[in-house]
Design a protein around this motif. Structure first.
Motif, PDB file in Angstrom:
ATOM      1  N   ASP A 164       0.785  -0.860  -0.447  1.00  0.00           N
ATOM      2  CA  ASP A 164      -0.004   0.105   0.092  1.00  0.00           C
ATOM      3  C   ASP A 164       1.348   1.359   0.045  1.00  0.00           C
ATOM      4  O   ASP A 164       0.390   2.306  -0.394  1.00  0.00           O
ATOM      5  N   ALA A 165       1.743   0.627   0.845  1.00  0.00           N
ATOM      6  CA  ALA A 165       2.863   2.794   0.496  1.00  0.00           C
ATOM      7  C   ALA A 165       3.326   2.667  -0.689  1.00  0.00           C
ATOM      8  O   ALA A 165       3.970   3.781  -0.874  1.00  0.00           O
ATOM      9  N   LEU A 166       3.638   1.434  -1.176  1.00  0.00           N
ATOM     10  CA  LEU A 166       4.608   1.752  -2.336  1.00  0.00           C
ATOM     11  C   LEU A 166       4.080   2.142  -3.640  1.00  0.00           C
ATOM     12  O   LEU A 166       3.674   3.186  -4.582  1.00  0.00           O
ATOM     13  N   GLN A 171       1.896   5.702  -7.203  1.00  0.00           N
ATOM     14  CA  GLN A 171       0.611   5.971  -8.208  1.00  0.00           C
ATOM     15  C   GLN A 171       0.176   4.945  -9.502  1.00  0.00           C
ATOM     16  O   GLN A 171       0.059   4.954 -10.270  1.00  0.00           O
ATOM     17  N   TRP A 172       0.854   3.581  -8.567  1.00  0.00           N
ATOM     18  CA  TRP A 172       0.157   2.049  -9.045  1.00  0.00           C
ATOM     19  C   TRP A 172      -1.205   2.386  -8.603  1.00  0.00           C
ATOM     20  O   TRP A 172      -1.939   2.258  -8.136  1.00  0.00           O
ATOM     21  N   THR A 173      -2.002   2.216 -10.064  1.00  0.00           N
ATOM     22  CA  THR A 173      -3.063   1.489  -9.853  1.00  0.00           C
ATOM     23  C   THR A 173      -3.879   0.212 -10.436  1.00  0.00           C
ATOM     24  O   THR A 173      -2.845  -0.687 -11.212  1.00  0.00           O
ATOM     25  N   ALA A 174      -4.553   0.463 -10.665  1.00  0.00           N
ATOM     26  CA  ALA A 174      -5.570  -1.128 -12.025  1.00  0.00           C
ATOM     27  C   ALA A 174      -5.269  -0.690 -12.796  1.00  0.00           C
ATOM     28  O   ALA A 174      -5.217  -1.406 -14.274  1.00  0.00           O
ATOM     29  N   GLU A 175      -5.112   0.681 -13.218  1.00  0.00           N
ATOM     30  CA  GLU A 175      -4.446   0.867 -14.391  1.00  0.00           C
ATOM     31  C   GLU A 175      -3.293   0.728 -15.348  1.00  0.00           C
ATOM     32  O   GLU A 175      -3.626   1.426 -16.697  1.00  0.00           O
ATOM     33  N   ASP A 176      -2.301   0.607 -14.380  1.00  0.00           N
ATOM     34  CA  ASP A 176      -1.550   0.131 -14.452  1.00  0.00           C
ATOM     35  C   ASP A 176      -0.677  -1.695 -15.258  1.00  0.00           C
ATOM     36  O   ASP A 176      -1.939  -2.294 -15.622  1.00  0.00           O
ATOM     37  N   ILE A 283      10.462  -3.029   1.496  1.00  0.00           N
ATOM     38  CA  ILE A 283      10.865  -1.945   0.805  1.00  0.00           C
ATOM     39  C   ILE A 283      10.659  -0.452   1.637  1.00  0.00           C
ATOM     40  O   ILE A 283       9.625  -0.857   2.233  1.00  0.00           O
ATOM     41  N   THR A 284      11.382  -0.231   2.155  1.00  0.00           N
ATOM     42  CA  THR A 284      11.429   0.644   3.261  1.00  0.00           C
ATOM     43  C   THR A 284      11.180   2.559   2.373  1.00  0.00           C
ATOM     44  O   THR A 284      11.097   3.516   3.307  1.00  0.00           O
ATOM     45  N   VAL A 285      12.079   2.379   1.689  1.00  0.00           N
ATOM     46  CA  VAL A 285      12.949   4.222   1.222  1.00  0.00           C
ATOM     47  C   VAL A 285      12.830   3.802  -0.482  1.00  0.00           C
ATOM     48  O   VAL A 285      13.298   2.919  -0.561  1.00  0.00           O
ATOM     49  N   SER A 286      11.935   4.871  -1.045  1.00  0.00           N
ATOM     50  CA  SER A 286      11.744   5.506  -2.009  1.00  0.00           C
ATOM     51  C   SER A 286      11.666   6.846  -3.170  1.00  0.00           C
ATOM     52  O   SER A 286      11.123   7.631  -1.800  1.00  0.00           O
ATOM     53  N   THR A 287      12.131   6.758  -4.176  1.00  0.00           N
ATOM     54  CA  THR A 287      12.280   7.984  -4.965  1.00  0.00           C
ATOM     55  C   THR A 287      10.242   7.974  -5.017  1.00  0.00           C
ATOM     56  O   THR A 287       9.863   6.697  -5.234  1.00  0.00           O
ATOM     57  N   ARG A 303       5.526   5.578   3.866  1.00  0.00           N
ATOM     58  CA  ARG A 303       4.223   6.328   4.666  1.00  0.00           C
ATOM     59  C   ARG A 303       4.674   5.285   5.878  1.00  0.00           C
ATOM     60  O   ARG A 303       4.830   4.001   5.741  1.00  0.00           O
ATOM     61  N   GLY A 304       4.848   5.436   7.033  1.00  0.00           N
ATOM     62  CA  GLY A 304       5.156   4.882   8.196  1.00  0.00           C
ATOM     63  C   GLY A 304       6.044   4.133   8.369  1.00  0.00           C
ATOM     64  O   GLY A 304       6.514   3.325   9.351  1.00  0.00           O
ATOM     65  N   VAL A 305       7.204   4.288   7.899  1.00  0.00           N
ATOM     66  CA  VAL A 305       8.516   3.837   8.102  1.00  0.00           C
ATOM     67  C   VAL A 305       9.383   5.275   8.178  1.00  0.00           C
ATOM     68  O   VAL A 305       9.906   6.436   8.268  1.00  0.00           O
TER      69      VAL A 305
END
Length: 482
Positions: A164-166, A171-176, A283-287, A303-305
């Motif tokens: 969910d955080a990723l 901006q990962w959605t069902a349209e991808d 995964i804890t950190v990301s662009t 988020r949350g990390v």
């Protein structure tokens, strides 16, 4: 809420919602085949899955998750001794294999282990209650570079929180349409690359092997790859042009060389993003998709990390963009501990509940993280200085005649450790020239004391350089330039 939300709600399903190495499945068909696996796996202490990049592997993994049975992905390229250790240590009573396939050598005789044939033509309509969020989803085994592989216990809640955080960050959605060709026994390829699609509802195309041609043909919007994959795509302008319709290129599992970053951005019109994680932390950190995509940086905590840097003396290291410290993390994505290894747990957690990643990093005043490498092999103590191997590697890769580089600290009577660089040349260059090149860009004490020109670097299945092997090579001398 279900862990595999999109798999079970039926919304937006299609005949090729998943395409795995050429086999197309609807989510409905996958659910039926996975439920048939769950019918036979229910109640087992753990389900091992010979995790080849196939539709049968995905059905087996999903079946174990439906039944609430811990799933143990088994690397298909591991040797008989390692496979036997994982099966015994995990307590797996079942080994999922494609229907008609025999267990690998040595496993057919393991006491208490039965095979579970996975047949994609089978269907079951059994509905299973959702296990509690603290239930174990996976036991994922580490690489075992410092001994026998350890099983990291990953809770369902950690998987859900991470995906969910990723989804938010990317901006990962069902349209991808997600495209990758990564192994299915790691966090990257399996948890992100399969369960992510089954949670967000995005279409999934697994290319089997991660070739530039396969990526170019897939027509995705979201691509996952390791630096080796991206390097090959960056060297193939025609394939790279096929990715110009993508909105996000994600690199992970090892640092992406800045020249590859820049070439990808130029060829695809899309600057890649990097992220950081471990088996134990996911995964804890990301662009971010809508944020700055900075070469050499893995971005900001999800988020949350929470993250912090700590020195060898236990004191906080300032986030000043220069000071190097061990990266420690806390948050909802962390594992529950190592299976049957209280000794390893005690070493891995601080008294105040932070996980010691064993990685060294630099954090800027703006919160951006840059991973220097593993404390065990990438933090070099030379002549009283603390040198990050990643910084020297990045400087070497800036040279136009360098295709790739890896740096280690070799034992040295005078300096304690000497900076030794293993370089794959891409043109005529000498060790003396490379040493001078680094000294002009970094502090003089960070220059390589020896440069070894090689045809290739030893890597694991995820593209990470096996520096332990390079350290062994460095202690025996090897050929190179001072």
């Amino acid at each position: 809420m279900s862990l595999l939300t999109a798999l079970q709600d039926g919304h937006g399903d299609s005949a090729d919602a998943l395409r795995i190495d050429g086999v197309a499945l609807s989510r409905e068909r996958l659910l039926g085949a996975a439920a048939a696996v769950a019918d036979r796996a229910a109640g087992a202490p753990a389900l091992a899955v010979l995790a080849r990049p196939t539709a049968a592997t995905v059905a087996a993994v999903v079946g174990g998750l439906l039944a609430g049975v811990p799933v143990v992905p088994l690397p298909p390229d591991s040797g008989p001794k390692e496979r036997a250790h994982i099966l015994r240590d995990s307590g797996a009573a079942l080994l999922a294999l494609p229907a008609g396939e025999r267990a690998p050598e040595g496993l057919d005789a393991l006491p208490g282990l039965d095979t579970l044939p996975v047949d994609l033509t089978l269907r079951s309509a059994t509905s299973y209650p959702e296990p509690g969020e603290d239930a174990t989803a996976f036991v994922l085994y580490t690489s075992g570079t410092t001994g026998a592989p350890k099983g990291a216990v990953i809770r369902r809640a950690a998987v859900a929180a991470d995906l969910d955080a990723l989804a938010e960050a990317w901006q990962w959605t069902a349209e991808d349409t997600l495209v990758h060709g990564l192994p299915l026994f790691h966090v990257h390829g399996l948890v992100l690359g399969v369960l992510g699609a089954l949670r967000t509802g995005s279409r999934l195309v697994h290319t089997g092997r991660p070739t530039p041609e396969g990526y170019a043909r897939a027509g995705g919007t979201l691509y996952f790859g390791v630096p080796t994959v991206w390097s090959r795509i960056a060297a193939d302008p025609a394939a790279a042009a096929g990715l110009r319709t993508a909105r996000l290129l994600v690199s992970g599992s090892a640092p992406l060389p800045v020249p590859v970053f820049e070439r990808l951005a130029g060829l695809t019109g899309q600057a890649p993003i990097e992220r950081y994680g471990m088996t134990e932390s996911l995964i804890t950190v990301s662009t971010r998709a809508d944020g700055e995509r900075r070469p050499g940086s893995v971005g900001l905590p999800l988020r949350g990390v929470r993250t912090r840097l700590v020195g060898e003396d236990g004191a906080p290291v300032p986030p000043d963009g220069e000071s190097v410290g061990e990266l420690q993390v806390a948050g909802p994505t962390l594992f529950a501990g190592y299976l049957n290894r209280p000794d390893a747990d005690a070493e891995s957690w601080t008294d105040d509940g932070w996980f010691r990643t064993g990685d060294v990093a630099v954090i800027g005043a703006d919160g951006f993280h840059r991973i220097v490498g593993r404390a065990s092999v990438d933090l070099i103590k030379s002549g009283g200085y603390r040198i990050g191997a990643g910084e020297v590697e990045a400087a070497l890769r800036d040279h136009p005649a360098v295709a790739d580089a890896a740096v280690v600290g070799a034992p040295d009577e005078d300096l304690g450790q000497a900076v030794v660089a293993y370089v794959i040349p891409d043109g005529a260059v000498t060790g003396e020239q490379l040493t001078a090149f680094v000294a002009e860009r970094l502090s003089v004490h960070k220059r390589p004391r020896r440069v070894v020109l090689v045809d290739e670097l030893p890597r694991n299945a995820m593209g990470k350089v096996l520096k332990k092997l390079l350290l062994q090579e460095s202690t025996t001398g090897g050929s190179g330039h001072s």
